[in-house]
Design a protein around this motif. Sequence first.
Motif, short mmCIF file in Angstrom:
data_model
loop_
_atom_site.label_atom_id
_atom_site.label_comp_id
_atom_site.label_asym_id
_atom_site.label_seq_id
_atom_site.Cartn_x
_atom_site.Cartn_y
_atom_site.Cartn_z
N ALA A 69 -15.78 0.64 101.76
CA ALA A 69 -17.12 0.96 102.27
C ALA A 69 -17.07 1.57 103.66
O ALA A 69 -17.91 2.40 104.01
N GLY A 70 -16.08 1.21 104.46
CA GLY A 70 -15.99 1.73 105.81
C GLY A 70 -15.19 3.01 105.95
O GLY A 70 -15.09 3.56 107.04
N ALA A 71 -14.61 3.48 104.85
CA ALA A 71 -13.80 4.70 104.89
C ALA A 71 -14.67 5.94 104.72
O ALA A 71 -15.82 5.86 104.31
N GLY A 72 -14.08 7.09 104.99
CA GLY A 72 -14.77 8.35 104.79
C GLY A 72 -14.92 8.69 103.32
O GLY A 72 -14.41 7.98 102.43
N LYS A 73 -15.57 9.80 103.05
CA LYS A 73 -15.90 10.15 101.67
C LYS A 73 -14.65 10.35 100.81
O LYS A 73 -14.54 9.78 99.72
N LYS A 74 -13.70 11.14 101.27
CA LYS A 74 -12.50 11.42 100.49
C LYS A 74 -11.60 10.20 100.39
O LYS A 74 -11.09 9.87 99.32
N LEU A 75 -11.41 9.51 101.51
CA LEU A 75 -10.54 8.33 101.50
C LEU A 75 -11.14 7.22 100.65
O LEU A 75 -10.41 6.51 99.94
N ALA A 76 -12.48 7.05 100.69
CA ALA A 76 -13.12 6.00 99.90
C ALA A 76 -12.92 6.24 98.41
O ALA A 76 -12.62 5.31 97.64
N ALA A 77 -13.06 7.49 97.97
CA ALA A 77 -12.84 7.81 96.55
C ALA A 77 -11.38 7.59 96.17
O ALA A 77 -11.07 7.11 95.07
N PHE A 78 -10.47 7.92 97.08
CA PHE A 78 -9.04 7.73 96.82
C PHE A 78 -8.72 6.24 96.68
O PHE A 78 -7.99 5.84 95.77
N LEU A 79 -9.28 5.41 97.56
CA LEU A 79 -9.01 3.97 97.50
C LEU A 79 -9.63 3.32 96.27
O LEU A 79 -9.03 2.43 95.65
N GLN A 80 -10.82 3.76 95.89
CA GLN A 80 -11.46 3.22 94.68
C GLN A 80 -10.65 3.59 93.44
O GLN A 80 -10.55 2.79 92.50
N LEU A 81 -10.09 4.78 93.46
CA LEU A 81 -9.23 5.21 92.35
C LEU A 81 -7.99 4.31 92.25
O LEU A 81 -7.59 3.90 91.15
N LEU A 82 -7.39 3.98 93.37
CA LEU A 82 -6.23 3.09 93.37
C LEU A 82 -6.61 1.69 92.91
O LEU A 82 -5.84 1.04 92.19
N LYS A 83 -7.77 1.24 93.29
CA LYS A 83 -8.20 -0.12 92.94
C LYS A 83 -8.40 -0.29 91.44
O LYS A 83 -8.02 -1.32 90.86
N GLU A 84 -8.96 0.70 90.78
CA GLU A 84 -9.29 0.57 89.36
C GLU A 84 -8.14 0.93 88.44
O GLU A 84 -8.06 0.42 87.32
N THR A 85 -7.25 1.81 88.88
CA THR A 85 -6.21 2.33 87.98
C THR A 85 -4.81 1.82 88.29
O THR A 85 -3.91 2.00 87.46
N THR A 86 -4.60 1.22 89.45
CA THR A 86 -3.26 0.79 89.92
C THR A 86 -2.28 1.95 90.03
O THR A 86 -1.06 1.77 89.91
N MET A 87 -2.78 3.16 90.24
CA MET A 87 -1.88 4.28 90.48
C MET A 87 -1.12 4.09 91.79
O MET A 87 -1.60 3.45 92.72
N ARG A 88 0.06 4.67 91.86
CA ARG A 88 0.74 4.79 93.13
C ARG A 88 0.09 5.93 93.91
O ARG A 88 -0.56 6.80 93.34
N ALA A 89 0.28 5.92 95.23
CA ALA A 89 -0.36 6.93 96.06
C ALA A 89 0.09 8.34 95.67
O ALA A 89 -0.71 9.27 95.60
#
Length: 456
Positions: free
Chosen positions: A265-285
Amino acid sequence: MGTKNIRCPECGSERVWKDGLRHLSSGGTVQRYICRSCGLRFSESTANNQVKFNIFRQMFKEPDSGKDLSETNIFQSDLSFQPVTEGLPLQISEYITPQGSSTVTITEKNINIFPYNSKERRVGVSSVRGAKNSASQRLVKMENVAEAKKQAAGATTKLSEADVKGKLLEFAWWMKKQGYANETIRCNTSALKVLVERGADINSPESVKEVIARQNWSGNRRKNVINAYTLFLKMHSAHWEKPKCTIEQKIPFIPTEQELDALIAGAGKKLAAFLQLLKETTMRAGEAIRLEWTDIDFERRIITLNKPEKRNNPRMWKASKELIAMLKGLPKEGRRVSCKATCFTLKHAMWRTRKRLASKLKNPRLEKITFHTFRHWKATILYHQTKDPYYIKQFLGHKTLKNTEIYITIEKTLFGEYSDEFTVKVASKPEVKALLETGFEYIYEKDGLMFFRKRK
């Protein structure tokens, strides 16, 4: 403005200006300089290590006609770097290379340790007096003949900055031809660059061992550097005795879901979407960085990974409406979802966001969250909900079950080994979808009502 007592190691000019500071990982700084004559940029340590020559030096003396000419004759001489020209006043004039020369003299011994000699320069010694006398043009042989033979046999000398760059470029291209992944190439060349910056001679395994021994690296970091240098020696068909390396198994940090959501919630637009993607999919960076728009089915909310790292299995996930909305809000400036962002730029944005939120929320635990923490958290929660290690193995894309066993230990520690407490929900058909999306599992149906449960 000019600086005193600093000469350019390339051309010897005193027209040297300060050119900012280089900040080291240890917290120190190194002064950088730029030569206004040749344009070379160099550091303070390079300038301090340069060999200073006394141009007019009493190396010889004028011969005495009453003495035997075979004795050492000392007279004043001019020692200078001269361009390759015809008609040099000295009969003995040859290239000086890092491998030495067939005729090694005291003069050449000093010049061979000059840090920036090049093949385009020729070293000559011309006499001020008695130039026509062939006896006065004889060079004094080195006193230690054994040392001269050692240098002629190929004693190693430290590479210049340009030579190091050439070696790293050659190493990167060799790995590319061998089929290594781009991230592997980047990590290995970066490891060798760190060794050079900390004083190692990559042509000398013993020098590399000394530098590695002085570093306060973790076991995994030390192992990666050793493997990178082993691969570098393999390129040159060489071998070395690897230093011992012990890797300590550590339990990964598992934050709460509220802490992860606060960071998103405190991250920017691009970083927030990137972190949400990692949270739901368990992808590596690295896997998320390479994700393309064609890998996302927005209508059915399916995300497909066809380019996994570490030779893992390809995977598919069902995305939430929240993640799909965040991905749709990103600009489509190329094939990749992350646009022009790199792993380095996202890590830097993550570091700034963590530091800011940890200070704002008074929660230092946020600074321990990394991109891979999302993968550890998701795997632990999934095992707690399913108690099925094979399902976790498939969800993470692991080749073997051994890599998944760590999450069993973590789950038992966090939630209790014999914890069988559940949260039970009773719902009608309109509420079923919402319960399933929040992790509840269906048990049975009675009197038109469906019962669901989720581990606490």
